[in-house]
Design a protein around this motif. Structure first.
Motif, PDB file in Angstrom:
ATOM      1  N   VAL A 296       4.824   4.281   1.500  1.00 45.95           N
ATOM      2  CA  VAL A 296       3.741   3.764   2.342  1.00 45.95           C
ATOM      3  C   VAL A 296       3.712   2.241   2.284  1.00 45.95           C
ATOM      4  O   VAL A 296       3.514   1.573   3.308  1.00 45.95           O
ATOM      5  CB  VAL A 296       2.374   4.338   1.901  1.00 45.95           C
ATOM      6  N   PHE A 297       3.931   1.670   1.097  1.00 50.24           N
ATOM      7  CA  PHE A 297       3.927   0.212   0.967  1.00 50.24           C
ATOM      8  C   PHE A 297       5.052  -0.424   1.791  1.00 50.24           C
ATOM      9  O   PHE A 297       4.860  -1.463   2.428  1.00 50.24           O
ATOM     10  CB  PHE A 297       4.075  -0.181  -0.502  1.00 50.24           C
ATOM     11  N   VAL A 298       6.223   0.205   1.773  1.00 53.05           N
ATOM     12  CA  VAL A 298       7.355  -0.327   2.541  1.00 53.05           C
ATOM     13  C   VAL A 298       7.077  -0.250   4.035  1.00 53.05           C
ATOM     14  O   VAL A 298       7.383  -1.178   4.792  1.00 53.05           O
ATOM     15  CB  VAL A 298       8.648   0.435   2.184  1.00 53.05           C
ATOM     16  N   VAL A 299       6.470   0.849   4.483  1.00 57.91           N
ATOM     17  CA  VAL A 299       6.167   1.020   5.911  1.00 57.91           C
ATOM     18  C   VAL A 299       5.118   0.026   6.369  1.00 57.91           C
ATOM     19  O   VAL A 299       5.245  -0.614   7.427  1.00 57.91           O
ATOM     20  CB  VAL A 299       5.689   2.459   6.189  1.00 57.91           C
ATOM     21  N   SER A 300       4.049  -0.139   5.565  1.00 56.97           N
ATOM     22  CA  SER A 300       2.940  -1.023   5.973  1.00 56.97           C
ATOM     23  C   SER A 300       2.349  -1.689   4.732  1.00 56.97           C
ATOM     24  O   SER A 300       1.449  -1.142   4.098  1.00 56.97           O
ATOM     25  CB  SER A 300       1.869  -0.206   6.709  1.00 56.97           C
ATOM     26  N   PRO A 301       2.840  -2.879   4.367  1.00 55.73           N
ATOM     27  CA  PRO A 301       2.443  -3.500   3.095  1.00 55.73           C
ATOM     28  C   PRO A 301       1.098  -4.219   3.103  1.00 55.73           C
ATOM     29  O   PRO A 301       0.716  -4.789   2.086  1.00 55.73           O
ATOM     30  CB  PRO A 301       3.580  -4.504   2.842  1.00 55.73           C
ATOM     31  N   ASN A 302       0.375  -4.180   4.204  1.00 60.20           N
ATOM     32  CA  ASN A 302      -0.862  -4.962   4.291  1.00 60.20           C
ATOM     33  C   ASN A 302      -2.122  -4.107   4.480  1.00 60.20           C
ATOM     34  O   ASN A 302      -3.135  -4.577   4.982  1.00 60.20           O
ATOM     35  CB  ASN A 302      -0.763  -5.965   5.455  1.00 60.20           C
ATOM     36  N   LEU A 303      -2.059  -2.853   4.066  1.00 59.35           N
ATOM     37  CA  LEU A 303      -3.232  -1.982   4.194  1.00 59.35           C
ATOM     38  C   LEU A 303      -4.235  -2.268   3.088  1.00 59.35           C
ATOM     39  O   LEU A 303      -3.867  -2.689   1.987  1.00 59.35           O
ATOM     40  CB  LEU A 303      -2.798  -0.517   4.111  1.00 59.35           C
ATOM     41  N   SER A 304      -5.511  -1.998   3.367  1.00 59.06           N
ATOM     42  CA  SER A 304      -6.507  -1.997   2.299  1.00 59.06           C
ATOM     43  C   SER A 304      -6.400  -0.671   1.564  1.00 59.06           C
ATOM     44  O   SER A 304      -5.897   0.325   2.116  1.00 59.06           O
ATOM     45  CB  SER A 304      -7.918  -2.176   2.866  1.00 59.06           C
ATOM     46  N   ILE A 305      -6.887  -0.641   0.334  1.00 64.65           N
ATOM     47  CA  ILE A 305      -6.743   0.573  -0.480  1.00 64.65           C
ATOM     48  C   ILE A 305      -7.475   1.756   0.147  1.00 64.65           C
ATOM     49  O   ILE A 305      -7.062   2.911   0.009  1.00 64.65           O
ATOM     50  CB  ILE A 305      -7.239   0.307  -1.924  1.00 64.65           C
ATOM     51  N   GLN A 306      -8.563   1.481   0.882  1.00 65.40           N
ATOM     52  CA  GLN A 306      -9.326   2.564   1.514  1.00 65.40           C
ATOM     53  C   GLN A 306      -8.609   3.156   2.725  1.00 65.40           C
ATOM     54  O   GLN A 306      -8.898   4.278   3.145  1.00 65.40           O
ATOM     55  CB  GLN A 306     -10.705   2.053   1.962  1.00 65.40           C
TER      56      GLN A 306
END
Length: 485
Positions: free
Chosen positions: A288-298
């Motif tokens: 998930v981090f590789v796909v979208s590294p700028n998400l909030s934890i929620q």
């Protein structure tokens, strides 16, 4: 229309399947002991499945994926080291021959230290069970909110909670164990599928992913080592996790084994298989981090579910439901035993009758389940609830239990001094330390408990039959609970 409602239909079918399985594996229970630990004739594979199903709740999957994404390498260290907590039970179980006829951790502590420590242990275990149940109910509601907007998530959450209360209450540990095994197989299959789906969405090779992660600050070892506060916080959480398996629902699996040898094997196999499960949980967080590294934890799990085909979205919901329910039913069962067997019997001073005991157990399951639902209104942070469960048990019951298993025999006063010291130290830590450092102090408070017990024992005269005993000493099989204090 059908496709959009597919996750809800799949979840409903899984709930019906769970209820049917619970009813199928239920049989008429004739004693409280049979309700609590069965006939002690479970296969090793079945016990391994129920141990892992109990340990891996839905809250654990959601929380660990979030923290791998948020903390990177630090949480990878936590997940790897905390796995030894399950393995620790294996050598511990080999020393539990004197206690294998018990049906709860509170009874074991009571057999060594007396009535009041037994009651305190039971109360602590009940508080932990309610907290753990609250985590699982939170997960069920969270998952339903992400999977469908056609039905109020609270309605299905209540239905799911009532289903697990029903088969846990009327089927006893037999129903819980076999439904746990089925639920374990469910999420053991689905979690690798989820990891594979996430990796497909990265559209990167393994080499490209490693290069990308190496460029990220949170996944660089040198950066992690320089973040002293975060590193200390994770280390203390690891230490707490290592002893967190010494709690009522996990230790109940030791008492369910036919012998210490089987219990030792069960927890050894569970620890090894746990590594396999954690690898895939880590892969989900990294993917998930590789796909979208700028998400909030929620937003992490919303991102995962919203980017899935409805069928796979339904599989994720089923997996999280399986993990949540398999932990929750174990909590309910152990909590009911603590109330009816340990608290009521200790207060009355005699064994309760089968009919009254089972009636009390069934009423207790409903009350505890509803209490946990109330807790969910006040606590939504899954990591905060995990730390709360540590605070409610580790400082109070872990040290007396470990000392008893390793051959220490003390009076009620000795145990009570340790328990009070652990509890007071935890309160002081929460007021003055946690607010400034966010460091979990459960493990240190457990040490304070054990040290206080040793000081109390060696600083004053003790009755004969107390102190350290050899494992093969005949006195190890006796209790000093009635010695003068």
């Amino acid at each position: 229309m059908i496709l959009s409602n597919l996750p809800l239909l799949m979840t409903g079918a899984f709930l019906l399947f769970t209820l049917a399985a619970g009813l199928y594996f239920s049989k008429k229970t004739t004693s409280l002991k049979e309700y609590a630990v069965g006939n002690k004739n479970f296969a090793t594979a079945t016990l391994v499945a129920t141990v892992l199903a109990t340990i891996y709740g839905g809250g654990g999957l959601i929380r660990n994926v979030q923290q791998v994404y948020e903390l990177g390498f630090l949480w990878l260290v936590y997940l790897f080291l905390s796995n030894f907590g399950v393995l620790i039970i294996s050598p511990l179980a080999s020393r539990m021959s004197p206690f294998m006829l018990n049906i709860s951790i509170a009874e074991t502590i009571g057999s060594i230290y007396g009535r009041m420590p037994r009651i305190i242990t039971a109360l602590s275990g009940i508080a932990v069970a309610i907290t753990s149940l609250a985590i699982q109910i939170n997960v069920i509601q969270l998952v339903l909110g992400m999977c469908t907007d056609m039905v109020d998530p609270r309605i299905i959450t209540i239905i799911a909670t009532l289903i697990l209360i029903f088969y846990s209450t009327f089927g006893g540990i037999r129903a819980v164990t076999y439904t746990d095994a089925l639920q374990f197989i469910t999420f053991l299959v689905i979690i690798p599928v989820l990891a594979w789906l996430i990796f497909q969405k990265t559209e990167k090779s393994i080499g490209e992913m490693i290069t990308f992660l190496g460029e990220q600050e949170k996944f660089q070892l040198n950066t992690v080592l320089t973040r002293h506060a975060s590193l200390i916080s994770v280390i203390m959480l690891v230490l707490s996790s290592l002893v967190s398996c010494i709690n009522p629902d996990i230790m109940q699996r030791v008492y369910m084994a036919s012998s210490p040898i089987q219990a030792k094997r069960v927890f050894l196999y569970s620890g090894l298989l746990s590594i396999f499960i954690k690898i895939f949980i880590i892969l989900v967080g990294i993917g998930v981090f590789v796909v979208s590294p700028n998400l909030s934890i929620q937003d992490i799990w919303g991102f995962i579910i919203n980017n899935m085909h409805p069928f796979f979205k339904g599989l994720i919901c089923i997996s999280l439901f399986a993990m949540a329910m398999s932990t929750a039913d174990s909590n309910l069962n152990s909590c009911s035993v603590l109330i009816s067997h340990d608290i009521v019997e200790s207060i009355r001073g005699k064994q309760i009758t089968t009919w009254n005991g089972l009636g009390l157990v069934r009423a207790t399951s409903l009350i505890v389940g509803l209490s946990a639902m109330i807790v969910t209104f006040y606590y939504k942070d899954l990591l905060a609830l995990l730390k709360l469960s540590f605070d409610l048990s580790i400082p109070i019951i872990t040290a007396p239990f470990l000392l008893a298993v390793f051959g220490f025999r003390g009076t009620s006063t000795t145990a009570l001094i340790g328990m009070v010291t652990g509890a007071l130290t935890m309160i002081i830590w929460k007021i003055w330390i946690v607010s400034k450092t966010n460091i979990d102090g459960s493990f240190l408070c457990m040490l304070a408990n054990g040290i206080a017990m040793m000081v109390a024992h060696y600083s004053r005269p003790q009755p004969e039959g107390t102190g350290w005993m050899k494992e093969d000493d005949e006195v190890l099989k006796t209790s000093v609970k009635d010695l003068p204090i």
